[in-house]
Each structure stands twice: as structure tokens, then as C-alpha cells.
Design a protein around this motif. Structure first.
Motif, PDB file in Angstrom:
ATOM      1  N   LYS A   1       0.824  -1.197   0.000  1.00 29.00           N
ATOM      2  CA  LYS A   1       0.000   0.000   0.000  1.00 29.00           C
ATOM      3  C   LYS A   1       0.865   1.257   0.000  1.00 29.00           C
ATOM      4  O   LYS A   1       0.509   2.288  -0.582  1.00 29.00           O
ATOM      5  CB  LYS A   1      -0.925  -0.011   1.214  1.00 29.00           C
ATOM      6  N   GLU A   2       2.027   1.158   0.654  1.00 28.53           N
ATOM      7  CA  GLU A   2       2.955   2.297   0.696  1.00 28.53           C
ATOM      8  C   GLU A   2       3.745   2.442  -0.608  1.00 28.53           C
ATOM      9  O   GLU A   2       4.524   3.375  -0.759  1.00 28.53           O
ATOM     10  CB  GLU A   2       3.938   2.125   1.861  1.00 28.53           C
ATOM     11  N   GLY A   3       3.556   1.516  -1.550  1.00 31.97           N
ATOM     12  CA  GLY A   3       4.205   1.626  -2.852  1.00 31.97           C
ATOM     13  C   GLY A   3       5.400   0.726  -3.058  1.00 31.97           C
ATOM     14  O   GLY A   3       6.073   0.816  -4.095  1.00 31.97           O
ATOM     15  N   PHE A   4       5.668  -0.160  -2.097  1.00 37.61           N
ATOM     16  CA  PHE A   4       6.814  -1.059  -2.205  1.00 37.61           C
ATOM     17  C   PHE A   4       6.396  -2.437  -2.721  1.00 37.61           C
ATOM     18  O   PHE A   4       5.213  -2.726  -2.875  1.00 37.61           O
ATOM     19  CB  PHE A   4       7.496  -1.195  -0.844  1.00 37.61           C
ATOM     20  N   LEU A   5       7.396  -3.277  -3.006  1.00 37.46           N
ATOM     21  CA  LEU A   5       7.211  -4.682  -3.389  1.00 37.46           C
ATOM     22  C   LEU A   5       6.513  -4.851  -4.739  1.00 37.46           C
ATOM     23  O   LEU A   5       5.851  -5.850  -4.987  1.00 37.46           O
ATOM     24  CB  LEU A   5       6.447  -5.454  -2.308  1.00 37.46           C
ATOM     25  N   LYS A   6       6.697  -3.897  -5.643  1.00 40.00           N
ATOM     26  CA  LYS A   6       6.153  -4.040  -6.994  1.00 40.00           C
ATOM     27  C   LYS A   6       6.946  -5.101  -7.764  1.00 40.00           C
ATOM     28  O   LYS A   6       8.110  -5.379  -7.464  1.00 40.00           O
ATOM     29  CB  LYS A   6       6.219  -2.715  -7.746  1.00 40.00           C
ATOM     30  N   SER A   7       6.318  -5.641  -8.792  1.00 44.61           N
ATOM     31  CA  SER A   7       6.968  -6.675  -9.600  1.00 44.61           C
ATOM     32  C   SER A   7       7.512  -6.119 -10.918  1.00 44.61           C
ATOM     33  O   SER A   7       8.024  -6.878 -11.735  1.00 44.61           O
ATOM     34  CB  SER A   7       5.983  -7.802  -9.896  1.00 44.61           C
ATOM     35  N   ASN A   8       7.430  -4.816 -11.122  1.00 38.95           N
ATOM     36  CA  ASN A   8       7.837  -4.210 -12.403  1.00 38.95           C
ATOM     37  C   ASN A   8       9.274  -4.569 -12.760  1.00 38.95           C
ATOM     38  O   ASN A   8      10.182  -4.479 -11.936  1.00 38.95           O
ATOM     39  CB  ASN A   8       7.726  -2.692 -12.342  1.00 38.95           C
ATOM     40  N   ARG A   9       9.470  -4.953 -14.013  1.00 37.00           N
ATOM     41  CA  ARG A   9      10.795  -5.136 -14.593  1.00 37.00           C
ATOM     42  C   ARG A   9      10.905  -4.272 -15.841  1.00 37.00           C
ATOM     43  O   ARG A   9       9.906  -3.959 -16.490  1.00 37.00           O
ATOM     44  CB  ARG A   9      11.029  -6.591 -15.015  1.00 37.00           C
ATOM     45  N   VAL A  10      12.139  -3.920 -16.171  1.00 34.88           N
ATOM     46  CA  VAL A  10      12.376  -3.228 -17.438  1.00 34.88           C
ATOM     47  C   VAL A  10      12.139  -4.218 -18.572  1.00 34.88           C
ATOM     48  O   VAL A  10      12.564  -5.368 -18.505  1.00 34.88           O
ATOM     49  CB  VAL A  10      13.811  -2.668 -17.491  1.00 34.88           C
TER      50      VAL A  10
ATOM     51  N   LYS B   1      11.038   1.160 -20.226  1.00 32.66           N
ATOM     52  CA  LYS B   1      12.207   1.389 -21.074  1.00 32.66           C
ATOM     53  C   LYS B   1      13.279   2.064 -20.228  1.00 32.66           C
ATOM     54  O   LYS B   1      13.094   3.170 -19.741  1.00 32.66           O
ATOM     55  CB  LYS B   1      11.845   2.277 -22.263  1.00 32.66           C
ATOM     56  N   TRP B   2      14.423   1.389 -20.053  1.00 34.20           N
ATOM     57  CA  TRP B   2      15.458   1.941 -19.170  1.00 34.20           C
ATOM     58  C   TRP B   2      16.788   1.250 -19.448  1.00 34.20           C
ATOM     59  O   TRP B   2      16.895   0.436 -20.380  1.00 34.20           O
ATOM     60  CB  TRP B   2      15.041   1.744 -17.706  1.00 34.20           C
ATOM     61  N   HIS B   3      17.774   1.537 -18.638  1.00 34.68           N
ATOM     62  CA  HIS B   3      19.085   0.905 -18.761  1.00 34.68           C
ATOM     63  C   HIS B   3      19.684   0.754 -17.377  1.00 34.68           C
ATOM     64  O   HIS B   3      19.520   1.618 -16.521  1.00 34.68           O
ATOM     65  CB  HIS B   3      20.015   1.758 -19.636  1.00 34.68           C
ATOM     66  N   ARG B   4      20.359  -0.359 -17.173  1.00 34.00           N
ATOM     67  CA  ARG B   4      20.998  -0.597 -15.874  1.00 34.00           C
ATOM     68  C   ARG B   4      22.110   0.406 -15.606  1.00 34.00           C
ATOM     69  O   ARG B   4      22.547   1.142 -16.497  1.00 34.00           O
ATOM     70  CB  ARG B   4      21.579  -2.014 -15.827  1.00 34.00           C
ATOM     71  N   GLY B   5      22.590   0.426 -14.366  1.00 37.23           N
ATOM     72  CA  GLY B   5      23.735   1.251 -14.029  1.00 37.23           C
ATOM     73  C   GLY B   5      24.991   0.722 -14.697  1.00 37.23           C
ATOM     74  O   GLY B   5      25.028  -0.389 -15.217  1.00 37.23           O
ATOM     75  N   GLY B   6      26.049   1.504 -14.681  1.00 38.78           N
ATOM     76  CA  GLY B   6      27.331   1.047 -15.207  1.00 38.78           C
ATOM     77  C   GLY B   6      27.984   1.997 -16.175  1.00 38.78           C
ATOM     78  O   GLY B   6      28.983   2.654 -15.847  1.00 38.78           O
ATOM     79  N   PRO B   7      27.433   2.121 -17.400  1.00 41.11           N
ATOM     80  CA  PRO B   7      28.136   2.955 -18.386  1.00 41.11           C
ATOM     81  C   PRO B   7      28.010   4.444 -18.109  1.00 41.11           C
ATOM     82  O   PRO B   7      26.975   4.918 -17.646  1.00 41.11           O
ATOM     83  CB  PRO B   7      27.427   2.590 -19.709  1.00 41.11           C
ATOM     84  N   CYS B   8      29.080   5.173 -18.366  1.00 37.80           N
ATOM     85  CA  CYS B   8      28.997   6.632 -18.336  1.00 37.80           C
ATOM     86  C   CYS B   8      28.564   7.107 -19.721  1.00 37.80           C
ATOM     87  O   CYS B   8      28.263   6.288 -20.595  1.00 37.80           O
ATOM     88  CB  CYS B   8      30.337   7.235 -17.931  1.00 37.80           C
ATOM     89  N   ILE B   9      28.514   8.396 -19.939  1.00 37.10           N
ATOM     90  CA  ILE B   9      28.084   8.933 -21.232  1.00 37.10           C
ATOM     91  C   ILE B   9      29.325   9.049 -22.120  1.00 37.10           C
ATOM     92  O   ILE B   9      30.142   9.952 -21.942  1.00 37.10           O
ATOM     93  CB  ILE B   9      27.410  10.310 -21.076  1.00 37.10           C
ATOM     94  N   PRO B  10      29.512   8.127 -23.077  1.00 32.45           N
ATOM     95  CA  PRO B  10      30.765   8.085 -23.847  1.00 32.45           C
ATOM     96  C   PRO B  10      31.009   9.360 -24.633  1.00 32.45           C
ATOM     97  O   PRO B  10      30.126   9.852 -25.346  1.00 32.45           O
ATOM     98  CB  PRO B  10      30.565   6.875 -24.779  1.00 32.45           C
ATOM     99  N   GLY B  11      32.200   9.895 -24.472  1.00 30.83           N
ATOM    100  CA  GLY B  11      32.574  11.123 -25.161  1.00 30.83           C
ATOM    101  C   GLY B  11      32.159  12.377 -24.426  1.00 30.83           C
ATOM    102  O   GLY B  11      32.696  13.450 -24.691  1.00 30.83           O
ATOM    103  N   VAL B  12      31.211  12.259 -23.517  1.00 33.34           N
ATOM    104  CA  VAL B  12      30.715  13.419 -22.772  1.00 33.34           C
ATOM    105  C   VAL B  12      31.327  13.444 -21.381  1.00 33.34           C
ATOM    106  O   VAL B  12      31.954  14.423 -20.973  1.00 33.34           O
ATOM    107  CB  VAL B  12      29.177  13.410 -22.686  1.00 33.34           C
TER     108      VAL B  12
END
Length: 492
Positions: free
Chosen positions: A58-67, A354-365
Motif C-alpha cells: 500500500k505504501e508503494g513497495f514490493l512491486k513486480s515491475n521489470r524493465v 524502457k530503461w538501462h541498468r547502471g554502469g556505463p557513463c556517457i561516452p565522449g561526454v
């Protein structure tokens, strides 16, 4: 199709039970009943625990959403960013070095690169600087770093670069950065880097006998410690304010010596006692099969490191004077702070489709590394000879498609990434990939266990520190320790 359960990761410490909620990025303290209920996926029904779980939902936790679709949120912004927001240029002024450290990525023991006599011409350096100026219109501050090999072998080129950039970077603030072995300093060089307020990283591996084991001169079988330490002392004595504000150290930890001998040395020397250290163990990535690079981390090293970490936490909890705590672990503590503060600021209630995991920086930027030959790479740590690493050159500029490909590196492993609880806090990027395009996926997946273990340890450390009253935002103890989850939510 079976409905996915809540996207979570459970862990426990000596102080209690916790759930890391992947969708929100929050860590919640729970009781054992809820922990067991979630661990067993609700198979063992406990009415009180079920009621508490429903309250969390109810507080908004434990969702099953995946990218569902891999696309970095910066993908469509990248073309404009590469035109106007480039801010950090790193010039490989030489591939040569006056030392021959056996673990060095240029040593010949690795597939990525090797020492050579290649040096950057001023023409390539000038074109690189022109590219930076032309593509940083929306940046007030820009940075230029000098990288090798040993960059001070090309001190005259560095001076020409600085003279040029100060002439053409009208209205911009310029920051200078360099990593060096500190053996080539002269009074002239020291005065020059202080005048230009270089952020300086000096490589030092420990006391003389340890430093000299690997960090030896190329033209003679002699260690570099004595010359390095003499030059460090000179900067410390002549420019104490600069030393305190602008000099930090990098240590490659040789694990067979244990952790305590290094820690005792650095903490006991006034040159290093208050300094900032980054440290790492020897990398085995890219090592050649016929030239085994083997620095195993033994039990003794781990035990000593964990003891020093325990002391550091006591210091942060104001139970031990910080002067008795580790200088080598302040890099890890900075990671803990970044992890805790970034999680608290994301304001996210669910992962988007639609998303992307952590890890890569912004190449060239974020960074733009230019080799001696003028090739552009996303940073100085990626495989220099891999085609995927080459995102352009100073003549033609950056290839948007190649940069976007690196930005969306999750696509190589998206089937695994979308189900991984460490999705948002992953630290894997192109750095772990070699020159073989067929091994990109296995090389990334090879790091998964390490990433998840490191993240779980960090979440545990942060949970305990927070429970005991440490506040990461203010870097201090607070009067009334806040629970990670308000106990009132459990008054059902």
C-alpha cells in the motif's frame, strides 16, 4: 505465464532483517516474519506477516515491475550532448614510461596494449583541444588530463597544450589533471603544476620494500621508491596548502603482503596520514593466457582488511579517533556514501518499461580519451585495441552510432539484466571487455557475481551504520537514529 513476484533482494545483518526494493531503490527494515514470508514467496502463510506485507504494498513497495526494453535514457540526448556538453579531455601524450611495473596494463602481460615509443604530436593535441572547445559550448568548466605511460616524459608538450588551451578557451574555467609516478619532478615542473593547480594523483604502493618490488626503472634494475618519496616530500614541504588540497594517491595493493603492513605504513607517515587514497588490487582482466597474472586474495588479507573496515566504522560512529583508522579504505567509504545518497534522491516509485541498468557513463561526454594516434575512446580504462572502443578520431569527430552502442551496452546481456536485483546499481561497463567481439557478453556476465556481492556488502554496511545513528548526508552522527523504515508502519 507465471506472474513475477516482487522485485526485491533480501539480506540480514546482526541488527535485523532488510529488503532492498529494486523498483524504488530503497532499503526497508522488516521483521523476521516478513523476511521469512518474502523469502518463501508467501508459501508459509502468517496472517500478521501477510498484513504487514500488504501494508508495504500500500505504501508503494514490493512491486513486480521489470524493465522490458533496453534503452538508456540519455540515448536521444547524446547527439546534442556530444555537440555542446563535452567537458573532460584526456590526452595520451605518450605510451612510453620510465618504469616497468610488472602489473601495469602496458607491461606486455596483457592483450590490450603495451609500452611503445609512440608519442602524441602537438598537431593531434591541438586538434583534440579544438574539439573540446568546439563541443563544450554549454559547459562553463572543462578539464584536460594528461595520461601515459608516464606523462611527464612529455612535459614540454604538456606546457604547449596548456598555453594553447588558455589562449582559446576564452571565458571558461579550466581544470588540469594528471596521474604520475612522481620520479621525473624537477623544481621547474613542481612550480608549474602548482601554479596551474593540477589535481595530481601520485602512484605509491607502500613502504620501500613493497613499492620497489614492482615499480622498477626501465633502464636499470632499481626501484623507484627513494626518488618518488623525495619528490613527494619536496611538494609537501614547499607547497603544504596545495599538497593538502590537490594531491591524492593511488595504491595498487599487492595482496600477498597483507593489508595491515600497508595500512600501518601509510597511517604512520605524516606525508600520507591525512591524504586521500584510491586503491585497487591487481587486475587480471585482459591478461594473456601464456603470461599468467596471478595475485590471489588470501584469507589473511581479507581478515586484516575487514578489521580495518570495522575500525573505520567505529571512527565514523565516534567510538574511535579517526586518526587510527584506515586511509586506504576512504575510497570504499566514498562509494558507500554515493550509494546511500543517490538511492535517497532518485524519487522513483517503479522502474520504467524502457530503461538501462547502471554502469556505463556517457561516452565522449563524461570523458573523452584521445590516444597518441588521435583515436577517440570513451575513457582511458577500456581496451585500447578493441574496435568497439573506438568511437571516433580527432579528424572526423565522434561516431554517434558507436557511442550510442556503448551507452546501451546492456543489450549484450539484457535477458539477464532485466531479472537482476542489482540492476540500478550495477557498475559493469565496457571496461571489462577485451578485443574479441564474441567475448563481450561472457566477459560482462563474468563480473555479475562480484558486482552483486560488492553491492550486498555495501547495503549491509550502510544499514548497520544508519541503524547506529550515522547520517551520510551530513557525514556525522545524529541525535536520534532513524530506523530505515518507520516503525509506525507496523502498528497494525
Amino acid at each position: 505465464m507465471r506472474e513475477s513476484g516482487p522485485f526485491i533482494h533480501l539480506f540480514k545483518t546482526s541488527l535485523g532483517y532488510y529488503v532492498y526494493d529494486v523498483n524504488t531503490g530503497q532499503v526497508l527494515k522488516i521483521d523476521k516474519g516478513v523476511y521469512d514470508y518474502l523469502k518463501n514467496a508467501g508459501r508459509e502463510v502468517d496472517e500478521l506477516s501477510l498484513e504487514k506485507v500488504n501494508l508495504l504494498k500500500k505504501e508503494g513497495f514490493l512491486k513486480s515491475n521489470r524493465v522490458k526494453i533496453t534503452e538508456h535514457p540519455y540515448t536521444l540526448l547524446l547527439p546534442d550532448a556530444l555537440q555542446t556538453r563535452v567537458c573532460n579531455l584526456i590526452l595520451q601524450v605518450t605510451q612510453n614510461c620510465n618504469l616497468r611495473c610488472e602489473y601495469c596494463i602496458y607491461s606486455g602481460n596483457y592483450d590490450t596494449r603495451k609500452h611503445s615509443n609512440n608519442r602524441m604530436s602537438f598537431e593531434i593535441a591541438k586538434k583534440s583541444i579544438d574539439f573540446l572547445i568546439e563541443h563544450s559550448k554549454k559547459r562553463h568548466k572543462i578539464y584536460i588530463g594528461f595520461y601515459g605511460g608516464e606523462p611527464l616524459l612529455e612535459f614540454s608538450l604538456i606546457k604547449k597544450c596548456i598555453e594553447y588551451i588558455e589562449k582559446v578557451a576564452v571565458g571558461k574555467e579550466i581544470g588540469y589533471v594528471m596521474t604520475t609516478n612522481a620520479t621525473l619532478f624537477t623544481d621547474e615542473i613542481i612550480d608549474y603544476i602548482v601554479k596551474h593547480k593540477f589535481k595530481l594523483t601520485i602512484s605509491v604502493d607502500g613502504p620501500r620494500e613493497i613499492h620497489n618490488r614492482s615499480r622498477i626503472f626501465a633502464n636499470r634494475e632499481e626501484g623507484s621508491y627513494d626518488i618518488m618519496i623525495k619528490n613527494v616530500e619536496k611538494i609537501h614541504l614547499k607547497y603544504p596548502k596545495y599538497y593538502q588540497e590537490c594531491v591524492k594517491f593511488n595504491t595498487v595493493v599487492l595482496t600477498d603482503d597483507g593489508f595491515s603492513c600497508l595500512e600501518n605504513y601509510f597511517r604512520g607517515d605524516e606525508l600520507f596520514a591525512d591524504a586521500y587514497f584510491s586503491s585497487s588490487t591487481v587486475s587480471t582482466a585482459y591478461s594473456k593466457k601464456d603470461k599468467k597474472v596471478n595475485y590471489e586474495i588470501g584469507d589473511k588479507f581479507i581478515q586484516e582488511q575487514q578489521y580495518e573496515l570495522f575500525k573505520l566504522f567505529l571512527g565514523k560512529l565516534e567510538k574511535l579517533d579517526l586518526k587510527y583508522t584506515s586511509v586506504l579504505l576512504n575510497g570504499y567509504f566514498s562509494y558507500l556514501k554515493r550509494l546511500e545518497t543517490s538511492r535517497g534522491q532518485n524519487g522513483r516509485m517503479a522502474l520504467p518499461e524502457k530503461w538501462h541498468r547502471g554502469g556505463p557513463c556517457i561516452p565522449g561526454v563524461t570523458r573523452m580519451f584521445v590516444t597518441t594516434e588521435g583515436k577517440i575512446l570513451p575513457c582511458e580504462r577500456v581496451c585500447e585495441i578493441a574496435d568497439i572502443s573506438h568511437i571516433g578520431d580527432v579528424e572526423k569527430g565522434i561516431d554517434i552510432n558507436k557511442a550510442q552502442n556503448i551507452l546501451n551496452i546492456e543489450k549484450f546481456t539484457e535477458d539477464k539484466c532485466h531479472e537482476c536485483w542489482a540492476y540500478s546499481e550495477c557498475t559493469t561497463c565496457l571496461q571489462c571487455c577485451d578485443s574479441n567481439a564474441d567475448t563481450i557478453r561472457p566477459n560482462i556476465l563474468k563480473r555479475c557475481k562480484q558486482v552483486k556481492n560488492t553491492l550486498e556488502d555495501a547495503l549491509k554496511d550502510n544499514a548497520v551504520l544508519s541503524e547506529l545513528g550515522y547520517d551520510f548526508e551530513s557525514d556525522s552522527m545524529i541525535g536520534n537514529p532513524e530506523r530505515i523504515l518507520d516503525e509506525e508502519l507496523y502498528d497494525v
